[in-house]
Design an enzyme around this catalytic site. Structure first.
Site, mmCIF file in Angstrom:
data_model
loop_
_atom_site.group_PDB
_atom_site.id
_atom_site.type_symbol
_atom_site.label_atom_id
_atom_site.label_comp_id
_atom_site.label_asym_id
_atom_site.label_seq_id
_atom_site.Cartn_x
_atom_site.Cartn_y
_atom_site.Cartn_z
ATOM 1 N N ALA A 1 0.835 -1.207 0.000
ATOM 2 C CA ALA A 1 0.000 0.000 0.000
ATOM 3 C C ALA A 1 0.870 1.257 0.000
ATOM 4 O O ALA A 1 0.597 2.213 -0.719
ATOM 5 C CB ALA A 1 -0.931 0.006 1.202
ATOM 6 N N TYR B 1 3.880 1.429 -1.113
ATOM 7 C CA TYR B 1 4.516 1.467 -2.427
ATOM 8 C C TYR B 1 3.558 2.050 -3.466
ATOM 9 O O TYR B 1 3.919 2.937 -4.245
ATOM 10 C CB TYR B 1 4.948 0.052 -2.821
ATOM 11 N N GLU C 1 -14.607 5.426 -23.098
ATOM 12 C CA GLU C 1 -14.382 4.050 -22.612
ATOM 13 C C GLU C 1 -14.028 4.095 -21.129
ATOM 14 O O GLU C 1 -13.170 4.878 -20.742
ATOM 15 C CB GLU C 1 -13.197 3.414 -23.371
ATOM 16 N N ASP D 1 -8.245 -0.087 -14.303
ATOM 17 C CA ASP D 1 -6.890 -0.044 -13.789
ATOM 18 C C ASP D 1 -6.312 -1.456 -13.811
ATOM 19 O O ASP D 1 -6.396 -2.201 -12.846
ATOM 20 C CB ASP D 1 -6.925 0.519 -12.362
ATOM 21 N N TYR E 1 -8.639 -2.078 -26.860
ATOM 22 C CA TYR E 1 -9.089 -0.688 -27.007
ATOM 23 C C TYR E 1 -8.183 0.227 -27.827
ATOM 24 O O TYR E 1 -8.478 1.397 -27.998
ATOM 25 C CB TYR E 1 -9.329 -0.046 -25.660
ATOM 26 N N LYS F 1 -11.620 9.623 -26.316
ATOM 27 C CA LYS F 1 -10.720 9.637 -27.475
ATOM 28 C C LYS F 1 -11.399 10.325 -28.642
ATOM 29 O O LYS F 1 -12.584 10.073 -28.891
ATOM 30 C CB LYS F 1 -10.381 8.192 -27.879
ATOM 31 N N LYS G 1 -10.657 11.507 -14.651
ATOM 32 C CA LYS G 1 -10.626 10.691 -13.448
ATOM 33 C C LYS G 1 -11.776 11.035 -12.507
ATOM 34 O O LYS G 1 -12.261 12.164 -12.493
ATOM 35 C CB LYS G 1 -9.296 10.897 -12.716
ATOM 36 N N CYS H 1 18.277 27.398 8.109
ATOM 37 C CA CYS H 1 18.227 26.067 7.512
ATOM 38 C C CYS H 1 18.410 25.019 8.610
ATOM 39 O O CYS H 1 19.352 25.124 9.401
ATOM 40 C CB CYS H 1 19.323 25.949 6.471
ATOM 41 N N CYS I 1 17.350 27.920 1.679
ATOM 42 C CA CYS I 1 18.579 28.010 2.449
ATOM 43 C C CYS I 1 19.596 28.759 1.600
ATOM 44 O O CYS I 1 19.739 28.489 0.415
ATOM 45 C CB CYS I 1 19.072 26.594 2.749
ATOM 46 N N CYS J 1 25.989 24.126 2.326
ATOM 47 C CA CYS J 1 24.906 23.387 2.990
ATOM 48 C C CYS J 1 25.024 21.905 2.641
ATOM 49 O O CYS J 1 24.897 21.511 1.488
ATOM 50 C CB CYS J 1 23.541 23.917 2.570
#
Ligand code: IVH
Length: 682
Positions: A35, A37, A117, A121, A228, A292, A316, A410, A428, A434
């Site tokens: 998860a 990742y 379409e 996922d 597709y 499309k 989305k 900093c 900074c 640094c």
């Protein structure tokens, strides 16, 4: 989020994801949960969606994990497998359509038929058929090269081994391999009962099942496939995308039955709403709808910008939200000295992903939302992706919280941290002293899209820096002299040290664009590095021109600012860099270790425009400026805005003015639009 922050964050994510890929695939020892990742990858994807021009050549998005080296054969995609831009709101969708219309020079009310379409996922694959027979199938891989999973794909029940009816001599068909939600749950249960590994989500399950070394295992997994898209075809197979979907069905593929033809963009919001309402009851996970442009002639003209088509976009679904506790605010120091506040959160699940950190962007954002340590914060993953803090829950604020006080110094080197007027980011001022910046810069220099030195990961760079072996980039090339010392370090040994030395020596030759990118100058990401390399061709020329450009008003400065895509802000970064003697010293010390290969025109050498500097002026009748420019660049030309002695070609449209005159004065070749179309093979 500013561009700089996004760039820095994308660089960090590329490194971090690559590290986890290695841990997971090569070392079989994941350092984080699936998860977490996924959250990293999604955050990367979201940033790339928001800043498509910052997508890195080594973007994790273009790598689907990686099988153990050599497990599968490699297949080069004849047409690259790219990704899609994202939109989240009706205005963004309209902007996408308007851009396409403008690019094509169509009227603002020109009806543009679309195909919609649902976006599943899963994992995209490419299927090649010759004389109607399935001969080869590949994963997307990094978009250019995928893995040969032909044997595994043959086990899919819904994949036609032979196309029904008339088929072209050669055709490549693309689609999505996925798993339904019910199949995924059942399979996970069975896996668990058998003491096997559970998959985090249907996407991972589909990917893991397809990338099995034993096709018999793939055969036992419930994989589905919808077709597709098109790759290369030996002859045209349709005039519109909708017709193409029909042909796919005739050939025996499953095409998502929810796909629809829309007579115009006005119908998209309605379709989007209908699918959103059905989403939960669908058999499979979707994260949006792909729209499309139906007409394939327009599709071809629209082409691509970067890694995304101009003819399609993914709309989305809105983000998922959750509330959690803000435990702390940490300050990270980036390569360019930018101080970025990061929220440390009580871990919380947002739409299936465990979120533990979120960026707070900058101090204004914190002040505007009045975010304080101890607050309950509302998190959202936009487009199922990036964790953002939307705001706080005022009723839940505990007593004695204090407003966030921006750091004046900093946290790493103690130098003053200042915020230039008009800028959102505090920086900074420690520059080369640094340590945070030095180390981040060195990490950047060694990273995949820069010098790509195998074995010089983040951890090693930090360690060598602490030992005092690495202070500036040139020191990387002094490391081979320390081979015995490196071999003696804990966890190293003679072999690893030898490998590292080899990896370093192998990078003494470097293409100019990579070298430029590696310098890590603000605003010079991969794209701008490429632009500069194409324009200046050699390192020596560039160095001389940049020194000359530090003089305000000089020819070199004017030329720099007029390179298309460069502009004032970037030009200033470059002249600032060259104005600092310590930078020049570090640059020369590094260059002295290297052979920097000149940039050669990429396009086919037979293109009449390869390597040419061209200028468009006046109004073109048959295409818009962006289309003309994209075409010229695709053929290897460099497009600039002003005519000079170096200009090779001026394309003169209607009502051209001073530039056409200047070309005539300088004796630069001019052509009409018709002649240009011929030259460009249009
Ligand atoms: S068309 C040039 N159509 O989305 C891009 N992609 O973000 C051509 N996807 O890698 C892709 N459903 O895995 C297309 N109906 C659909 C899709 C679809 C899912 C995925 C695909 C692709 C990714 C792009």
């Amino acid at each position: 989020m500013t561009e700089d922050e996004a760039r820095a964050e994308l660089a960090r994510l590329a490194l971090e994801i690559a590290r986890h890929d290695r841990a997971y695939y090569a070392e079989d020892a994941p350092l984080i949960t699936d998860a977490e990742y996924d959250a990293l990858r999604r955050r990367n994807a979201e940033l790339e969606a928001a800043f498509p021009h910052l997508i890195r050549p080594d973007s994790p998005t273009h790598r689907i994990g990686a099988a153990p080296e050599g497990a599968f054969g490699k297949i080069r995609h004849r047409v690259p497998m790219l990704s899609l831009s994202n939109v989240f709101a009706p205005e963004e969708f309209t902007a996408f359509i308007d851009r396409a219309r403008r690019f094509l020079g169509l009227a603002a009310d020109h009806p543009l038929a679309l195909v919609a379409e649902p976006k599943i996922d899963g994992l995209s694959i490419s299927l090649t058929y010759e004389e109607g027979i399935f001969i080869r199938g590949a994963t997307r891989g990094d978009g250019t090269e995928g893995e040969d999973v032909t044997a595994n794909l043959r086990t899919l029940r819904t994949l036609p081994q032979k196309l029904q009816g008339r088929a072209p001599a050669r055709i490549e068909i693309r689609g999505e391999v996925f798993m339904t939600k019910a199949d995924f749950l059942a399979m996970n249960e069975a896996q668990e009962a058998a003491g096997g590994k559970r998959f985090a989500n249907p996407r991972n399950a589909a990917a893991g099942s397809l990338r099995q070394l034993d096709p018999a295992i793939t055969a036992s997994r419930p994989l589905a496939l919808f077709a597709y898209a098109r790759g290369e075809t030996s002859e045209p197979v349709a005039e519109t995308h909708w017709q193409y979907l029909e042909r796919l069905r005739d050939w025996g593929f499953e095409v998502n039955p929810l796909s629809e033809y829309l007579a115009g963009p006005d119908e998209a919001p309605g379709f989007q709403a209908r699918i959103a309402a059905e989403r939960a009851s669908l058999a499979y996970d979707i994260d949006g709808v792909v729209y499309k442009i139906d007409d394939l002639t327009l599709e071809r003209r629209l082409g691509f910008v970067g890694r995304e088509p101009r003819w399609a976009t993914a709309w989305k679904f809105p983000a998922e939200q959750a509330t959690t506790l803000l435990r702390d605010i940490l300050i990270q120091v980036g390569r360019t000295g930018a101080l970025t506040p990061v929220a440390i959160l009580e871990p919380v699940n947002v739409g299936g992903v465990l979120v533990t950190r979120a960026t707070l962007h900058n101090e204004d954002e914190i002040a505007r939302k009045d975010i304080r340590v101890g607050d309950a914060v509302i998190l959202q993953r936009a487009g199922d992706v990036i964790p953002q803090i939307l705001g706080i829950v005022p009723e839940k604020r505990p007593k004695n919280t204090k407003p966030f006080a921006p750091l004046e110094t900093c946290p790493v080197c103690g130098s003053h941290a200042v915020r230039p007027p008009g800028e959102a980011v505090r920086r900074c001022t420690g520059g080369l002293i640094c340590e945070a910046q030095t180390v981040e810069r060195l990490i950047h220099v060694c990273s995949r899209p820069a010098f790509d030195i195998e074995g010089m990961g983040e951890k090693t760079v930090r360690e060598f820096h602490e030992r005092g072996w690495l202070a500036s980039p040139a020191d990387i090339f002094h490391l081979p002299a320390r081979e015995p010392e490196i071999a003696a370090l804990e966890g190293w040994g003679a072999l690893s040290a030898q490998n590292l030395v080899r990896a370093i020596e192998a990078r003494r030759r470097i293409p100019f664009a990579r070298f430029l990118y590696a310098l890590g100058i603000r605003r010079i990401g991969a794209t701008n590095a490429k632009l500069l390399a194409r324009h200046y061709e050699t390192f020596d020329n560039w160095r001389a021109q940049m020194l000359a450009a530090t003089e305000i008003g000089s020819d070199a400065r004017l030329t720099l600012g007029s390179i298309v895509g460069i502009g004032e802000a970037i030009a200033t970064e470059l002249t600032d860099f060259f104005g600092e003697p310590r930078n020049l010293a570090a640059l020369d010390a590094l260059a002295a270790e290297l052979t920097i290969e000149p940039e050669t025109a990429q396009a086919a050498a037979d293109s009449p425009l390869a390597g040419k500097i061209v200028v468009f002026t006046g109004t073109l009748e048959t295409m818009t400026r962006p289309e003309a420019r994209a075409r010229a660049e695709a053929l290897g030309a460099r497009v600039t805005d002003s005519v000079s002695k170096k200009t090779d070609l001026v394309i003169v449209g209607a009502d051209a003015g001073s530039k056409a005159r200047r070309a005539a004065e300088l004796g630069v070749r001019t052509v009409t639009e018709t002649e240009w179309r011929e030259l460009a093979g249009m």
